[in-house]
Scaffold this motif. Structure first.
Motif, PDB file in Angstrom:
ATOM      1  N   LEU A 321       0.847  -1.188   0.000  1.00  0.00           N
ATOM      2  CA  LEU A 321       0.000   0.000   0.000  1.00  0.00           C
ATOM      3  C   LEU A 321       0.882   1.237   0.000  1.00  0.00           C
ATOM      4  N   ASP A 322       0.656   2.104  -0.973  1.00  0.00           N
ATOM      5  CA  ASP A 322       1.331   3.391  -1.049  1.00  0.00           C
ATOM      6  C   ASP A 322       0.276   4.476  -0.875  1.00  0.00           C
ATOM      7  N   VAL A 323       0.514   5.379   0.048  1.00  0.00           N
ATOM      8  CA  VAL A 323      -0.425   6.459   0.321  1.00  0.00           C
ATOM      9  C   VAL A 323       0.286   7.791   0.123  1.00  0.00           C
ATOM     10  N   THR A 324      -0.366   8.685  -0.618  1.00  0.00           N
ATOM     11  CA  THR A 324       0.142  10.039  -0.816  1.00  0.00           C
ATOM     12  C   THR A 324      -0.911  11.032  -0.362  1.00  0.00           C
ATOM     13  N   ILE A 325      -0.512  11.926   0.524  1.00  0.00           N
ATOM     14  CA  ILE A 325      -1.393  13.003   0.987  1.00  0.00           C
ATOM     15  C   ILE A 325      -0.765  14.318   0.558  1.00  0.00           C
ATOM     16  N   GLU A 326      -1.509  15.099  -0.185  1.00  0.00           N
ATOM     17  CA  GLU A 326      -1.035  16.403  -0.635  1.00  0.00           C
ATOM     18  C   GLU A 326      -2.051  17.461  -0.219  1.00  0.00           C
ATOM     19  N   THR A 327      -1.562  18.542   0.363  1.00  0.00           N
ATOM     20  CA  THR A 327      -2.441  19.636   0.762  1.00  0.00           C
ATOM     21  C   THR A 327      -1.849  20.966   0.318  1.00  0.00           C
ATOM     22  N   PHE A 328      -2.716  21.958   0.203  1.00  0.00           N
ATOM     23  CA  PHE A 328      -2.279  23.317  -0.124  1.00  0.00           C
ATOM     24  C   PHE A 328      -3.148  24.282   0.663  1.00  0.00           C
ATOM     25  N   CYS A 329      -2.500  25.131   1.496  1.00  0.00           N
ATOM     26  CA  CYS A 329      -3.202  26.115   2.322  1.00  0.00           C
ATOM     27  C   CYS A 329      -3.074  27.495   1.682  1.00  0.00           C
ATOM     28  N   TYR A 330      -4.152  28.264   1.686  1.00  0.00           N
ATOM     29  CA  TYR A 330      -4.121  29.589   1.071  1.00  0.00           C
ATOM     30  C   TYR A 330      -5.190  30.475   1.714  1.00  0.00           C
TER      31      TYR A 330
END
Length: 786
Positions: A321-330
C-alpha cells in the motif's frame, strides 16, 4: 466520469496550466511553488511537474513566479492567449560551508534565531485559511482486484476536498468541507479528508498515526537534535542537516532550509527516526513548505506525505500500500473573529454545499492538478463497479463474497446502529434477531431505536429514545425514552456484546449478569469539547454533565441451556438474581475527557450517581456512587505509565442489581483494565476500589525486534500490576463473595505483556498472588494499547 457536474452554466475562469522542468535535464520538478505576482494565489507542482494557476480576473497579461529550494527563482510573463506554459528552473550553485573550527556548528546559532522568531508570533492565536486536500491510495493489482495493464501499481482510491479551516492556538482545530469528491468505490460519507495546519513541522510536535514526533523547531530541539550547516552561512537560504542525538527519542531526520534574512523555514524534507513506531514498519517522507504572511507569521503552505508499506502477515498475505497526501493552504486571515463554539463540533464537518459537485468552484480553486493516472482511476473504478466482468483479475471471492463485508460495514453506518443489534447470542435469550436505527428527521432531533426477538426465551425486546438538541452548536440536550430491554448489572463496556456472543457460542461462557428492565426515562444534559468518534458512526463530546429521572420495573431472568461448540454437558455459571420491583431513580453523571465506551483521552475521569427513595414509589431506598479515571505519564522519552482507578460505593437498602463486580478476563480474552488472573465474577460488593497500572517500556531498543510477518512495526514490552478490594456493608445480607472475606482481604496480580503483536493484539503473562497458597499463572489475549 469524475463526478456529477452541476447543471448551471457559468463562464469558467481562465486557468493557466503548465509544467516546471529542470533546465539542464528537462526532468519535471516536483513540489515547486508557482505564484501569480502581486497576489496571494499560488500552486504546488505535482510529481510530473504540472501546475495550474487560476487568474482572478480577465487581465491581458500576468507574471508567474516559480521557485524551488536549490533553484534560481524564475519569472515568466503569460499573455491573455496563453493557456499552457513551460517554466525551466536552473539549479543554484549552493556554496558549501567553510571549514571553520568553532565550539558549535553555525546551524545552532541560526536555529536559535528561528525559534526566537517562532516564539515571537505566539501572539497570533487565531486564524482561518482555505485548504485543498488530496488523498491517493495505490496498491498492487492483486489487492486492488483491478488491472490497468500498466505495471503492478494501481490507484485504488482517491479522496479530495476543499475546506475552510479554523484554528485557536494552541490545540483547537476545525475544518468545514465545502466541496468534495471521491472515486466510486468510496462512499461519500467516508470522505472526511482534511489534513490542515494541525500538521505543521514548525510546531513543537507533529502527530502522525498516533505517534507524536518532536520537531527541530521545538524549544528542546537544540538539545534533541544534532544540527549541521551544509551550505554557506552567508547564503540567503541555507540548508541544515538534522539528526536525533539518540535512538531513544521520537524525532525526524533530514534537511531543513532556512531564510537567513527573516529566519523562517522555507521547506523541510524529513523522515521519522527509528524510534517512531509506524504500522508495518512503514516508510514515510514528510515534505512541507512555508509562507511568510506580511512579516507577522510563518504558516504552512504545501504539504506532501508519502508512505509505503508491505503488510506481510504470517507469511500468508503480503499486500503493498502506497499512500500520498497532498495539501495546499491559502487565503489566510490572521486574527480572525469567529465563535469558539465551532470547536464543539466534530474535527471535520460537511457543509450542505459539499453534497453537490460544483464544476465552477473546482475550476476556480484548482491548486494541485490531478495526474493522468489519477484521472484515469476515476473513470476505471466507476466502470469496474458498474461492470464487474471488466475486472479481468477479480477472483471468485472478490466477485461473490466481496459484498458480504461491504454489507456488514454498512450496518455500522447510519441509519443502522451496528451488527450486534441484528444478531447476538447469550444464555438468556439464545439467538437474538433484530434491527437498530439511529437517524435525524430534523437537524435538532435524533431518534435511536432497536427491536428484536429472543428465540430461546420467546421474549420481544425494544427501545426508543429521542433527543432534542438546542443551542447554536447543539450543546444542550433533552432526552426522552421508553424501553423493555435486557440490562447488565456489570460494566457492559469491559466485555462487550460481540465478545459475549463469541465466548457463549464457543464454550457457553457468558460473562454478563442480566435482568429485565421495562421503563421510561427523562433527562437533560450539557456537553462540551470537540466531538470524538465513539463507535458505529456515532460521535459524542468528551465532556458532559447529565441528570435524569427513570421509572423502571426490574425482574430477574434465568440462564438457559443453549447450544455451544463445547457441548451441552457442562456446568455453566448461574445468572445471579436481583431484587424485583418498581424503582424510581434520580441520577446523573459528569465526564471530563472521558467516555466509558472508548478511550478518547489518556487523561480523564467520570463520576456517576443514583438515588432511589420509597417516597417516590420505589421498592428500595439507597444511594449509589461510582467513579473511574485514567492518566498517562511519561517516565522517559519513549516510556509511559498508564494508571487506571475505579471505585464504587452504595449504601442503604441496596438491591442486587446495584452491586458492583470486579471485572475480569473471560475465556482467555481480556480488556485493558480488567483483572487477568481473576475468575469470572469472582468478587462482588456494594463498595470497592480497583487500581491498575501498566508501564510501557516501548521497544527497549528501537528497531531491534521488528520481526517480518509477526511484528514488522515493532513489539512493545509492558510491566503490569493490579490490586482491588471489595466488601459489603456490615448489615448487608448478600451471600455473594468479596475480597474482604478472604484471608488476604485484597486481590493483587502482576505480569508482563507484549504489545502490538500483528499490530492489534496484546499478550499478557502473569501471576496472581492472592487467595492462593502458591502463585496462579495466567495467559490472556487482548486488544493492543496505544
Amino acid at each position: 466520469m469524475i463526478a456529477q457536474e452541476a447543471t448551471s452554466q457559468v463562464v469558467k475562469p481562465r486557468a493557466v496550466r503548465g509544467v516546471v522542468l529542470d533546465s539542464a535535464t528537462l526532468e519535471p520538478i516536483r513540489f515547486a511553488t508557482v505564484r501569480l505576482e502581486g497576489t496571494t494565489r499560488g500552486a504546488m507542482t505535482t510529481q510530473g511537474g504540472g501546475f495550474v494557476i487560476v487568474m482572478p480576473d480577465r487581465r491581458d497579461s500576468a507574471t508567474l513566479i516559480a521557485s524551488m529550494v536549490g533553484y534560481r527563482t524564475t519569472r515568466i510573463i503569460v499573455g491573455a492567449a496563453d493557456t499552457a506554459v513551460r517554466i525551466r528552473l536552473s539549479e543554484r550553485a549552493l556554496r558549501t560551508a567553510a571549514v571553520v573550527v568553532t565550539a558549535e556548528d553555525p546551524a545552532y546559532r541560526i536555529m536559535r534565531k528561528v525559534v526566537q522568531r517562532k516564539n515571537g508570533q505566539d501572539s497570533i492565536r487565531r486564524y482561518t485559511y482555505m485548504l485543498y486536500t488530496k488523498f491517493v491510495a495505490t496498491t498492487d493489482t492483486i489487492t486492488a482486484s483491478r488491472s490497468t495493464g500498466r505495471g503492478d501499481s494501481t490507484v485504488f482510491s482517491i479522496l479530495e476536498s476543499y475546506s475552510k479551516g479554523y484554528v485557536a492556538r494552541p490545540d483547537r482545530y476545525f475544518n468545514e468541507i465545502i466541496q468534495r469528491r471521491q472515486t466510486a468505490n468510496i462512499p461519500p460519507q467516508a470522505n472526511f479528508v482534511a489534513f490542515g495546519t494541525n500538521l505543521n513541522a514548525f510546531d513543537d510536535e507533529v502527530s502522525i498515526l498516533n505517534e507524536s514526533i518532536l520537531t527541530p523547531f521545538s524549544e528542546t530541539g537544540l538539545d534533541v537534535y544534532d544540527l549541521r550547516l551544509t551550505s554557506d552561512e552567508q547564503d540567503s537560504i541555507v540548508s541544515i542537516d538534522v539528526r536525533p542525538r539518540s535512538d531513544q527519542r521520537k524525532a525526524f531526520e533530514g534537511t531543513i532550509w532556512i531564510d537567513t534574512r527573516t529566519f523562517h523555514p522555507v521547506e523541510v524534507r524529513l523522515a521519522p527516526s527509528k524510534a517512531v513506531n509506524l504500522p508495518f514498519d512503514a516508510k514515510l517522507t514528510y515534505r512541507q513548505t512555508f509562507i511568510e504572511l506580511d512579516g507577522k507569521a510563518v504558516m504552512p503552505e504545501a504539504l506532501s506525505i508519502m508512505t509505503t508499506l508491505q503488510a506481510d502477515v504470517l507469511f500468508v498475505i503480503s499486500p503493498r500500500l502506497d499512500v500520498t497526501i497532498e495539501t495546499f493552504c491559502y487565503d489566510y486571515e490572521l486574527g480572525a473573529d469567529f465563535d469558539d463554539g465551532i470547536f464543539d463540533q466534530r474535527r471535520v464537518e460537511i457543509l450542505p454545499s459539499a453534497f453537490e459537485f460544483d464544476t465552477t468552484y473546482w475550476s476556480a480553486n484548482e491548486r494541485i492538478p490531478l495526474r493522468e493516472e489519477e484521472r484515469r482511476a476515476y473513470e476505471e473504478i466507476a466502470i469496474a463497479l458498474e461492470n464487474p466482468d471488466s475486472l479481468a483479475s477479480a477472483t471468485f471471492i472478490d466477485r461473490f463474497l466481496g459484498p458480504i463485508p461491504q454489507y456488514l460495514a454498512r450496518l455500522g453506518r447510519r441509519p443502522f446502529t451496528g451488527f450486534e443489534d441484528v444478531v447476538r447470542y447469550n444464555r438468556i435469550h439464545g439467538v437474538y434477531l433484530g434491527a437498530g436505527t439511529r437517524f435525524r428527521p430534523d437537524t435538532a432531533v435524533e431518534v435511536y431505536g432497536t427491536a428484536g426477538y429472543g428465540t430461546s426465551n420467546n421474549v420481544l425486546y425494544g427501545q426508543i429514545h429521542t433527543s432534542l438538541f438546542t443551542g447554536r452548536f447543539q450543546n444542550w440536550r433533552l432526552d426522552v425514552g421508553a424501553y423493555d430491554r435486557l440490562e447488565r448489572r456489570d460494566d457492559p463496556w469491559v466485555v462487550r456484546t460481540p465478545a459475549i456472543t463469541f465466548t457463549t457460542l464457543l464454550a457457553g461462557n457468558d460473562y454478563g449478569d442480566y435482568y429485565q428492565s421495562r421503563g421510561v426515562s427523562l433527562g437533560f444534559g450539557y456537553s462540551w469539547g470537540q466531538m470524538r468518534f465513539i463507535r458505529n458512526d456515532f460521535y459524542e463530546r468528551p465532556s458532559t454533565i447529565d441528570v435524569w429521572v427513570r421509572h423502571e420495573r426490574h425482574r430477574s431472568v434465568e440462564g438457559l441451556p443453549v447450544f455451544t461448540l463445547a457441548g451441552r454437558n457442562r456446568e455453566y455459571r448461574r445468572n445471579p438474581g436481583i431484587d424485583d420491583g418498581d424503582y424510581t431513580m434520580v441520577g446523573g453523571r459528569v465526564h471530563v475527557m472521558y467516555h466509558p465506551q472508548r478511550t478518547i483521552s489518556r487523561t480523564g475521569f467520570g463520576l456517576q450517581w443514583e438515588v432511589s427513595d420509597t417516597s417516590l414509589g420505589s421498592a428500595r431506598r439507597y444511594l449509589w456512587l461510582h467513579g473511574s479515571g485514567i492518566a498517562r505519564m511519561r517516565t522517559l522519552p519513549l516510556w509511559t505509565l498508564d494508571v487506571g482507578l475505579r471505585a464504587g460505593y452504595a449504601t442503604g437498602d441496596v438491591p442486587g442489581q446495584r452491586f458492583f463486580s470486579l471485572e475480569s478476563s473471560v475465556s482467555g480474552l481480556s480488556a485493558a483494565n480488567a483483572f487477568r488472573g481473576m475468575g469470572v465474577k469472582e468478587f462482588y460488593g456494594d463498595r470497592y476500589v480497583a487500581l491498575t497500572m501498566a508501564h510501557n517500556f516501548g521497544e527497549l531498543v528501537p528497531g531491534l525486534l521488528r520481526i517480518p510477518n509477526i511484528a514488522s512495526f515493532g513489539l512493545e514490552f509492558l510491566l503490569t500490576g493490579s490490586v482491588a478490594w471489595s466488601a459489603f456493608e456490615a448489615n448487608a445480607t448478600s451471600q455473594l463473595p468479596t475480597t474482604a472475606q478472604t484471608a488476604d482481604r485484597w486481590y493483587y496480580e502482576t505480569g508482563l505483556a507484549v504489545n502490538r503483536i500483528l499490530l492489534f493484539f496484546r499478550l499478557d503473562v502473569g501471576a496472581r498472588f492472592s487467595q492462593r497458597d502458591r502463585p496462579g499463572f495466567y495467559v490472556t489475549l487482548g486488544a493492543a494499547t496505544f
